[in-house]
Motif scaffolding. Structure first.
Motif, PDB file in Angstrom:
ATOM      1  N   ASN A   1       2.028   3.701 -15.148  1.00 30.68           N
ATOM      2  CA  ASN A   1       1.902   5.130 -15.432  1.00 30.68           C
ATOM      3  C   ASN A   1       0.516   5.707 -15.222  1.00 30.68           C
ATOM      4  O   ASN A   1       0.380   6.888 -15.009  1.00 30.68           O
ATOM      5  N   ASN A   2      -0.521   4.930 -15.334  1.00 27.85           N
ATOM      6  CA  ASN A   2      -1.875   5.479 -15.254  1.00 27.85           C
ATOM      7  C   ASN A   2      -2.616   4.962 -14.036  1.00 27.85           C
ATOM      8  O   ASN A   2      -3.720   4.446 -14.148  1.00 27.85           O
TER       9      ASN A   2
ATOM     10  N   ILE B   1       8.421  10.781 -15.166  1.00 28.49           N
ATOM     11  CA  ILE B   1       9.229  10.127 -16.201  1.00 28.49           C
ATOM     12  C   ILE B   1      10.023   8.954 -15.652  1.00 28.49           C
ATOM     13  O   ILE B   1      10.493   8.112 -16.406  1.00 28.49           O
ATOM     14  N   PHE B   2      10.179   8.877 -14.346  1.00 30.73           N
ATOM     15  CA  PHE B   2      10.958   7.803 -13.733  1.00 30.73           C
ATOM     16  C   PHE B   2      10.130   6.570 -13.390  1.00 30.73           C
ATOM     17  O   PHE B   2      10.660   5.582 -12.907  1.00 30.73           O
ATOM     18  N   VAL B   3       8.838   6.614 -13.608  1.00 30.31           N
ATOM     19  CA  VAL B   3       7.946   5.518 -13.238  1.00 30.31           C
ATOM     20  C   VAL B   3       7.907   4.494 -14.366  1.00 30.31           C
ATOM     21  O   VAL B   3       7.840   4.855 -15.542  1.00 30.31           O
ATOM     22  N   VAL B   4       7.922   3.225 -14.009  1.00 33.58           N
ATOM     23  CA  VAL B   4       7.825   2.158 -14.989  1.00 33.58           C
ATOM     24  C   VAL B   4       6.528   2.318 -15.762  1.00 33.58           C
ATOM     25  O   VAL B   4       5.473   2.603 -15.185  1.00 33.58           O
TER      26      VAL B   4
ATOM     27  N   THR C   1       0.836  -1.201   0.000  1.00 32.56           N
ATOM     28  CA  THR C   1       0.000   0.000   0.000  1.00 32.56           C
ATOM     29  C   THR C   1       0.873   1.254   0.000  1.00 32.56           C
ATOM     30  O   THR C   1       0.619   2.195  -0.760  1.00 32.56           O
ATOM     31  N   LEU C   2       1.912   1.259   0.821  1.00 22.00           N
ATOM     32  CA  LEU C   2       2.801   2.422   0.885  1.00 22.00           C
ATOM     33  C   LEU C   2       3.529   2.647  -0.440  1.00 22.00           C
ATOM     34  O   LEU C   2       3.633   3.780  -0.917  1.00 22.00           O
ATOM     35  N   ILE C   3       4.033   1.586  -1.053  1.00 25.19           N
ATOM     36  CA  ILE C   3       4.763   1.745  -2.309  1.00 25.19           C
ATOM     37  C   ILE C   3       3.810   2.149  -3.434  1.00 25.19           C
ATOM     38  O   ILE C   3       4.167   2.944  -4.301  1.00 25.19           O
ATOM     39  N   ALA C   4       2.575   1.639  -3.415  1.00 24.41           N
ATOM     40  CA  ALA C   4       1.588   2.054  -4.427  1.00 24.41           C
ATOM     41  C   ALA C   4       1.241   3.530  -4.255  1.00 24.41           C
ATOM     42  O   ALA C   4       1.115   4.264  -5.251  1.00 24.41           O
ATOM     43  N   MET C   5       1.108   3.984  -3.011  1.00 21.54           N
ATOM     44  CA  MET C   5       0.844   5.406  -2.757  1.00 21.54           C
ATOM     45  C   MET C   5       2.007   6.265  -3.241  1.00 21.54           C
ATOM     46  O   MET C   5       1.808   7.331  -3.823  1.00 21.54           O
ATOM     47  N   PHE C   6       3.232   5.790  -3.004  1.00 20.92           N
ATOM     48  CA  PHE C   6       4.418   6.506  -3.463  1.00 20.92           C
ATOM     49  C   PHE C   6       4.397   6.657  -4.989  1.00 20.92           C
ATOM     50  O   PHE C   6       4.608   7.745  -5.521  1.00 20.92           O
ATOM     51  N   TYR C   7       4.143   5.555  -5.702  1.00 18.17           N
ATOM     52  CA  TYR C   7       4.079   5.609  -7.163  1.00 18.17           C
ATOM     53  C   TYR C   7       2.958   6.531  -7.638  1.00 18.17           C
ATOM     54  O   TYR C   7       3.121   7.263  -8.611  1.00 18.17           O
TER      55      TYR C   7
ATOM     56  N   ILE D   1       3.243  14.300  -9.920  1.00 14.15           N
ATOM     57  CA  ILE D   1       4.256  15.349 -10.102  1.00 14.15           C
ATOM     58  C   ILE D   1       4.898  15.148 -11.482  1.00 14.15           C
ATOM     59  O   ILE D   1       5.614  14.167 -11.697  1.00 14.15           O
ATOM     60  N   PRO D   2       4.664  16.042 -12.431  1.00 12.66           N
ATOM     61  CA  PRO D   2       5.118  15.835 -13.816  1.00 12.66           C
ATOM     62  C   PRO D   2       6.628  15.623 -13.952  1.00 12.66           C
ATOM     63  O   PRO D   2       7.064  14.813 -14.761  1.00 12.66           O
TER      64      PRO D   2
END
Length: 146
Positions: free
Chosen positions: A127-128, A120-123, A103-109, A115-116
């Motif tokens: 992305n959506n 760009i660093f997200v797999v 849950t914490l890592i999903a919230m982080f992503y 934040i635009p």
């Protein structure tokens, strides 16, 4: 509850240290498929050293994780817990931290995607997250994000 004697405890601790080193060997394996090929590699080493690395990183260390499970099972069932107590302890010790961490890592992503300059660093497959459906959110807990 059965108490494990000091000698057995020390032996298990020593085995765990060795197994931990072997797990590091597993993760530090950088052979790739070029084991016997002649490639331009600054880390090129002789055949004996390659065989030693192969033995440590593939053959010997492949027993490390199953032995960890064996030790865990031995220590778990050497105690006189009822099945209900054992399930409760495993739920608290494994399932709750797993759900909390995911849950914490999903919230982080999710926050990083908003934040635009950081998105760009997200797999790409994550992305959506704003448009995730129920099955996508379930997949967050089944498929590793990283």
């Amino acid at each position: 509850m059965t108490k494990i004697d000091d000698d057995t405890s020390k032996r298990i601790a020593a085995i765990r240290i060795i197994l931990t080193v072997l797990v590091v060997f597993i993760h530090n394996n950088n052979f790739g498929e070029h084991f016997f090929t002649d490639v331009d590699n600054p880390f090129e080493i002789d055949i004996f050293s390659r065989c030693v690395r192969l033995f440590l990183s593939h053959i010997l260390s492949s027993a490390a994780v199953p032995l960890f499970f064996l030790i865990s099972g031995y220590l778990t069932f050497s105690k006189d817990y009822s099945y209900k107590t054992l399930l409760k302890k495993k739920l608290i010790g494994l399932v709750i931290p797993y759900l909390l961490w995911n849950t914490l890592i999903a919230m982080f992503y999710f926050i990083v995607q908003v934040i635009p300059s950081l998105s760009i660093f997200v797999v790409e497959r994550w992305n959506n997250m704003k448009n995730f459906g129920v099955l996508d959110w379930l997949q967050v807990y089944i498929v590793p994000i990283c």
